[in-house]
Design an enzyme around this catalytic site. Structure first.
Site, short mmCIF file in Angstrom:
data_model
loop_
_atom_site.label_atom_id
_atom_site.label_comp_id
_atom_site.label_asym_id
_atom_site.label_seq_id
_atom_site.Cartn_x
_atom_site.Cartn_y
_atom_site.Cartn_z
N ARG A 44 0.06 -1.54 12.09
CA ARG A 44 1.40 -1.85 11.57
C ARG A 44 2.37 -1.84 12.74
NH1 ARG A 44 1.53 -2.00 6.15
NH2 ARG A 44 0.09 -0.70 4.95
N ASN A 97 3.99 -8.70 3.96
CA ASN A 97 5.43 -8.95 4.00
C ASN A 97 6.09 -8.74 5.35
OD1 ASN A 97 6.87 -9.95 1.80
ND2 ASN A 97 6.08 -8.27 0.57
N THR A 140 -2.61 -9.29 1.12
CA THR A 140 -2.17 -7.96 0.68
C THR A 140 -2.70 -7.68 -0.72
OG1 THR A 140 -0.35 -6.53 -0.01
CG2 THR A 140 0.12 -8.86 -0.03
N ASP A 175 -1.10 -5.99 -2.63
CA ASP A 175 0.11 -5.80 -3.47
C ASP A 175 0.54 -7.07 -4.21
OD1 ASP A 175 0.08 -3.29 -2.29
OD2 ASP A 175 1.58 -3.82 -0.78
N MET A 193 -2.05 1.70 -6.20
CA MET A 193 -1.25 1.20 -5.06
C MET A 193 -0.44 -0.04 -5.46
SD MET A 193 -3.34 1.51 -1.52
CE MET A 193 -3.25 2.98 -0.52
N GLU A 251 2.36 3.36 -7.56
CA GLU A 251 2.82 4.34 -6.56
C GLU A 251 4.33 4.23 -6.30
OE1 GLU A 251 1.02 3.69 -2.74
OE2 GLU A 251 1.55 1.57 -2.71
N ARG A 281 -4.19 15.53 -16.35
CA ARG A 281 -4.88 15.49 -15.06
C ARG A 281 -4.47 14.21 -14.32
NH1 ARG A 281 -5.83 19.91 -16.42
NH2 ARG A 281 -7.81 21.06 -16.43
N GLN A 324 -8.90 1.59 -2.90
CA GLN A 324 -8.60 0.30 -3.53
C GLN A 324 -8.60 -0.85 -2.52
OE1 GLN A 324 -5.24 1.15 -6.72
NE2 GLN A 324 -5.29 2.77 -5.19
N ARG A 325 -8.45 -0.53 -1.25
CA ARG A 325 -8.40 -1.58 -0.22
C ARG A 325 -9.75 -1.80 0.44
NH1 ARG A 325 -3.16 -0.05 3.14
NH2 ARG A 325 -4.65 0.14 4.83
O1 F6P Z 1 0.54 -2.92 1.50
C1 F6P Z 1 -0.72 -2.47 1.15
C2 F6P Z 1 -0.71 -1.00 0.90
O2 F6P Z 1 -2.01 -0.56 0.58
C3 F6P Z 1 0.26 -0.54 -0.17
O3 F6P Z 1 -0.23 -0.74 -1.46
C4 F6P Z 1 0.45 0.91 0.22
O4 F6P Z 1 1.72 1.37 -0.21
C5 F6P Z 1 0.40 0.87 1.70
O5 F6P Z 1 -0.31 -0.31 2.06
C6 F6P Z 1 -0.31 2.05 2.36
O6 F6P Z 1 -0.13 1.93 3.72
P1 F6P Z 1 -0.98 2.67 4.84
O7 F6P Z 1 -2.33 2.04 4.89
O8 F6P Z 1 -0.21 2.45 6.08
O9 F6P Z 1 -1.09 4.10 4.41
#
Ligand code: F6P
Length: 368
Positions: A75, A117, A139, A141, A183, A236, A280, A288-289
């Site tokens: 980033r 973005n 992304t 998102d 997320m 989130e 809980r 998720q990624r």
């Molecule tokens: O933009 C993708 C994302 O996974 C978002 O859903 C989440 O808020 C963010 O990145 C998490 O960022 P990092 O990987 O820097 O913790």
């Protein structure tokens, strides 16, 4: 003369980055085996610091199903692009100068940027500075303005849905309320889709600020109606009605001072007091990624990649390749940069969900 094309992946990773680069590369090599592809490592950092690899066709074979990014990513905040490249060399080149310098020194014909973005703001800046940029919308998102779909989104929704699916049996065994945090950064696309797909009873998204009392009323109503359990899918970035009225600094202050690490735990703290059932939390987070792209994302990224390559071959620069009216098209970067695609309040999925009895935390519920 063969083309010389740079490529980089920027921002948070997601499923489909490798398959998208593969799509671009295969099309370019198919056109001309001599095409030179330069892969910058760790996103814009590689472009700034001249950290790159000369790729070969072999690098793009066998990666269709591989998650993450073979180039690495990082980033790099858009806000810092005019800052010195090295903090201790105040009069030295800026990060922007360094990126332009690398592009020129390597004599690139084009640069393909796979980003979300923030990365699109920088992509647009580089394009405004005269670099030949083509971008691809990545992304989980799905919040990039200008395209109906980003890649990574469908794969991540599948995973979030599986998480909700998996919770049903334990929620039912114990007769509990489960809060699943999904997320999506500041938007609710993932939670809305995974919530509906997973059969969540309550869906909380940033676009619809919620009242914790209304959420408690909804789950208690279900319990009184002899529903054995309730599942709440919360984005989130979801906010209570009270939080939505706060200034950014007030809200950040609240979050920083809270011992509760995320929205799911903050909601759980309230529901613990108000729910007639045990509560809980589940936070799948970066899970998720991860992993292989879904079939949908493999197909989407292949087509986006091919179109990106065709744009380079046709010298049509300054565009993000995305989907508009179900067609793959180029959208001017200057229209994309700096905008967020949120879930519109009149989106059919919100009204359809409400019509199937899903709560959004903004309802007035009697006798709870
Ligand atoms: O933009 C993708 C994302 O996974 C978002 O859903 C989440 O808020 C963010 O990145 C998490 O960022 P990092 O990987 O820097 O913790």
């Amino acid at each position: 003369m063969a083309l010389k094309v740079g490529m980089l992946t920027s921002g948070g990773d997601c499923q489909g980055l490798n398959s998208a680069m593969r799509g671009v590369a295969k099309r370019l090599y198919e056109y001309d085996k001599e095409t030179e592809i330069i892969g910058f490592l760790d996103g814009y950092a590689g472009l700034m610091l001249r950290n790159f690899r000369r790729m070969s066709a072999d690098d793009f074979s066998g990666i269709l199903t591989v998650g993450g990014t073979i180039l690495g990513t990082s980033r790099q905040s858009f806000k810092t692009m005019q800052d010195p490249l090295f903090a201790n060399q105040k009069d030295g080149p800026t990060k922007l100068d360094a990126m332009i310098g690398t592009y020129k020194e390597l004599d690139l014909d084009a640069l393909v940027i796979l980003g979300g973005n923030g990365s699109h703001k920088t992509a647009n800046l580089l394009s405004e500075k005269g670099l030949n940029i083509i971008s691809l919308p990545k992304t989980i998102d799905n919040d990039i303005w200008g395209t109906e779909m980003t890649f990574g989104f469908q794969s991540a929704v599948n995973i979030a849905t599986e998480v909700i699916d998996g919770i049903h049996s334990t929620a039912s065994s114990h007769g509990r309320v489960f809060i699943v945090e999904i997320m999506g950064h500041k938007v609710g696309w993932m939670t809305l889709h995974a919530g509906i797909a997973g059969g969540a009873d309550v869906i909380l998204i940033p676009e619809i600020p919620y009242d914790p009392m209304a959420v408690a009323a909804a789950v208690n109503k279900r319990a009184r109606e002899h529903k054995r359990f309730s599942i709440i899918a919360i984005a989130e970035g979801a906010k209570t009605k009270e939080e939505a009225k706060m200034s950014k600094s007030e809200y950040n202050g609240k979050i920083e001072n809270s011992p509760l690490i995320s929205v799911a735990y903050r909601l759980a703290a309230v529901l613990d007091k108000l729910s007639i059932q045990e509560v809980r939390c589940v936070v799948p987070g970066h899970f998720q990624r991860g992993g292989t792209p879904s079939a949908y994302d493999r197909v989407l990224t292949t087509s986006l990649g091919v179109e990106a390559a065709d744009m380079i071959l046709n010298k049509k620069y300054g565009k993000m390749v995305g989907i508009v009216n179900s067609k793959i098209v180029g959208i001017p970067l200057k229209e994309v940069a700096g905008k967020l695609k949120t879930v519109p309040m009149d989106h059919y999925l919100i009204s359809d969900a409400r019509k199937t009895g899903i709560y959004f935390g903004d309802e007035k519920i009697d006798n709870a």
